[in-house]
Design a protein around this motif. Structure first.
Motif, PDB file in Angstrom:
ATOM      1  N   ARG A 157       0.834  -1.213   0.000  1.00 43.15           N
ATOM      2  CA  ARG A 157       0.000   0.000   0.000  1.00 43.15           C
ATOM      3  C   ARG A 157       0.865   1.258   0.000  1.00 43.15           C
ATOM      4  O   ARG A 157       0.541   2.244  -0.666  1.00 43.15           O
ATOM      5  N   LEU A 158       1.978   1.221   0.752  1.00 38.45           N
ATOM      6  CA  LEU A 158       2.876   2.379   0.764  1.00 38.45           C
ATOM      7  C   LEU A 158       3.487   2.619  -0.611  1.00 38.45           C
ATOM      8  O   LEU A 158       3.616   3.753  -1.056  1.00 38.45           O
TER       9      LEU A 158
ATOM     10  N   ASP B 179      13.760   5.168  -2.076  1.00 35.33           N
ATOM     11  CA  ASP B 179      14.402   6.016  -1.066  1.00 35.33           C
ATOM     12  C   ASP B 179      13.402   6.414   0.015  1.00 35.33           C
ATOM     13  O   ASP B 179      13.717   6.406   1.212  1.00 35.33           O
ATOM     14  N   ALA B 180      12.201   6.777  -0.397  1.00 41.54           N
ATOM     15  CA  ALA B 180      11.183   7.187   0.562  1.00 41.54           C
ATOM     16  C   ALA B 180      10.796   6.026   1.478  1.00 41.54           C
ATOM     17  O   ALA B 180      10.634   6.211   2.694  1.00 41.54           O
ATOM     18  N   LEU B 181      10.661   4.827   0.907  1.00 38.93           N
ATOM     19  CA  LEU B 181      10.312   3.659   1.736  1.00 38.93           C
ATOM     20  C   LEU B 181      11.374   3.400   2.801  1.00 38.93           C
ATOM     21  O   LEU B 181      11.047   3.134   3.958  1.00 38.93           O
ATOM     22  N   GLN B 182      12.621   3.474   2.402  1.00 38.08           N
ATOM     23  CA  GLN B 182      13.677   3.244   3.386  1.00 38.08           C
ATOM     24  C   GLN B 182      13.647   4.301   4.484  1.00 38.08           C
ATOM     25  O   GLN B 182      13.834   3.994   5.658  1.00 38.08           O
ATOM     26  N   ASP B 183      13.395   5.541   4.095  1.00 41.58           N
ATOM     27  CA  ASP B 183      13.322   6.611   5.087  1.00 41.58           C
ATOM     28  C   ASP B 183      12.132   6.401   6.035  1.00 41.58           C
ATOM     29  O   ASP B 183      12.242   6.612   7.254  1.00 41.58           O
ATOM     30  N   ILE B 184      11.010   5.975   5.479  1.00 35.57           N
ATOM     31  CA  ILE B 184       9.820   5.701   6.311  1.00 35.57           C
ATOM     32  C   ILE B 184      10.122   4.598   7.317  1.00 35.57           C
ATOM     33  O   ILE B 184       9.862   4.735   8.514  1.00 35.57           O
TER      34      ILE B 184
ATOM     35  N   LEU C 152      10.168   4.744  11.425  1.00 38.40           N
ATOM     36  CA  LEU C 152       9.311   3.870  12.226  1.00 38.40           C
ATOM     37  C   LEU C 152      10.128   2.957  13.126  1.00 38.40           C
ATOM     38  O   LEU C 152       9.712   2.636  14.247  1.00 38.40           O
ATOM     39  N   THR C 153      11.316   2.529  12.660  1.00 39.72           N
ATOM     40  CA  THR C 153      12.190   1.686  13.483  1.00 39.72           C
ATOM     41  C   THR C 153      12.660   2.457  14.706  1.00 39.72           C
ATOM     42  O   THR C 153      12.691   1.924  15.817  1.00 39.72           O
ATOM     43  N   ARG C 154      13.021   3.715  14.512  1.00 44.46           N
ATOM     44  CA  ARG C 154      13.446   4.537  15.654  1.00 44.46           C
ATOM     45  C   ARG C 154      12.313   4.707  16.662  1.00 44.46           C
ATOM     46  O   ARG C 154      12.529   4.674  17.866  1.00 44.46           O
ATOM     47  N   LEU C 155      11.105   4.891  16.129  1.00 42.08           N
ATOM     48  CA  LEU C 155       9.953   5.044  17.027  1.00 42.08           C
ATOM     49  C   LEU C 155       9.621   3.736  17.736  1.00 42.08           C
ATOM     50  O   LEU C 155       9.196   3.731  18.897  1.00 42.08           O
TER      51      LEU C 155
ATOM     52  N   ASP D 154       9.069  15.892   2.399  1.00 39.54           N
ATOM     53  CA  ASP D 154      10.469  16.268   2.623  1.00 39.54           C
ATOM     54  C   ASP D 154      11.333  15.946   1.412  1.00 39.54           C
ATOM     55  O   ASP D 154      12.158  16.759   0.996  1.00 39.54           O
ATOM     56  N   LEU D 155      11.143  14.763   0.873  1.00 41.17           N
ATOM     57  CA  LEU D 155      11.928  14.345  -0.290  1.00 41.17           C
ATOM     58  C   LEU D 155      11.644  15.250  -1.483  1.00 41.17           C
ATOM     59  O   LEU D 155      12.560  15.694  -2.178  1.00 41.17           O
TER      60      LEU D 155
END
Length: 178
Positions: free
Chosen positions: A24-25, A40-45, A49-52, A76-77
């Motif tokens: 879906r993303l 790139d956007a998926l990796q950033d997302i 989320l991993t940090r959170l 942002d991108l």
């Protein structure tokens, strides 16, 4: 005693998130970004989320939360790309310099063509005729001899003399060979 490893719960949460939201993303980001930027956007997302997810307690990752994060990352991108003028740049092929002759080569070949025209124009009429019929029209020496009604040996000599005179004149004029 060892401290419990926080990586295991975080990994399980992230595996669950990827399984639930990845397709879906990708579709969602594909509407706003070019395909190269989607990865790139998926990796950033997933990084955000991993940090959170490492926080205690981890937040509840529902669809609204994940897509709000995706929206923020996409904005942002896009802003970074526009800020750098990314929409105004044109990708150039790596072999662009090899697609055509250099300006020096163009001038050199133009000069050579002019020298060749002058050398041919300076030939006697019979030699020029045989040379042009052979090199431009593509006739064989036998066909030229038949058309001009001259012996084959004479046609061969005229051709040989024409080439020798052109070669000599071009060499004297500064013919540029590679």
């Amino acid at each position: 005693m060892r401290a419990p490893e926080p990586a295991a719960p975080t990994t399980a949460i992230m595996v669950d998130l990827v399984q639930r939201f990845d397709a879906r993303l990708r579709r969602y980001l594909g509407r706003f970004l070019v395909s190269a930027d989607v990865e790139d956007a998926l990796q950033d997302i997933y990084l955000r989320l991993t940090r959170l997810a490492a926080g205690i307690p981890p937040p509840e990752f529902n669809a609204t939360y994940v897509f709000k994060t995706a929206d923020s990352v996409a904005r942002d991108l896009r802003r970074r790309r526009l800020g750098r003028g990314g929409d105004r740049h044109v990708e150039l092929p790596e072999d662009l310099a090899h697609e055509g002759p250099s300006p020096f080569d163009e001038v050199r070949w133009q000069q050579n063509a002019d020298l060749l025209r002058r050398a041919i124009a300076a030939l006697p009429r019979e030699q020029r005729l045989v040379l042009m019929m052979h090199r431009v029209e593509g006739l064989t020496l036998v066909e030229i001899a038949a058309r001009t009604r001259t012996p084959l040996r004479t046609t061969q000599r005229l051709m040989s003399d024409a080439l020798a005179r052109c070669r000599h004149r071009l060499k004297d004029c500064g013919w540029f060979e590679q």
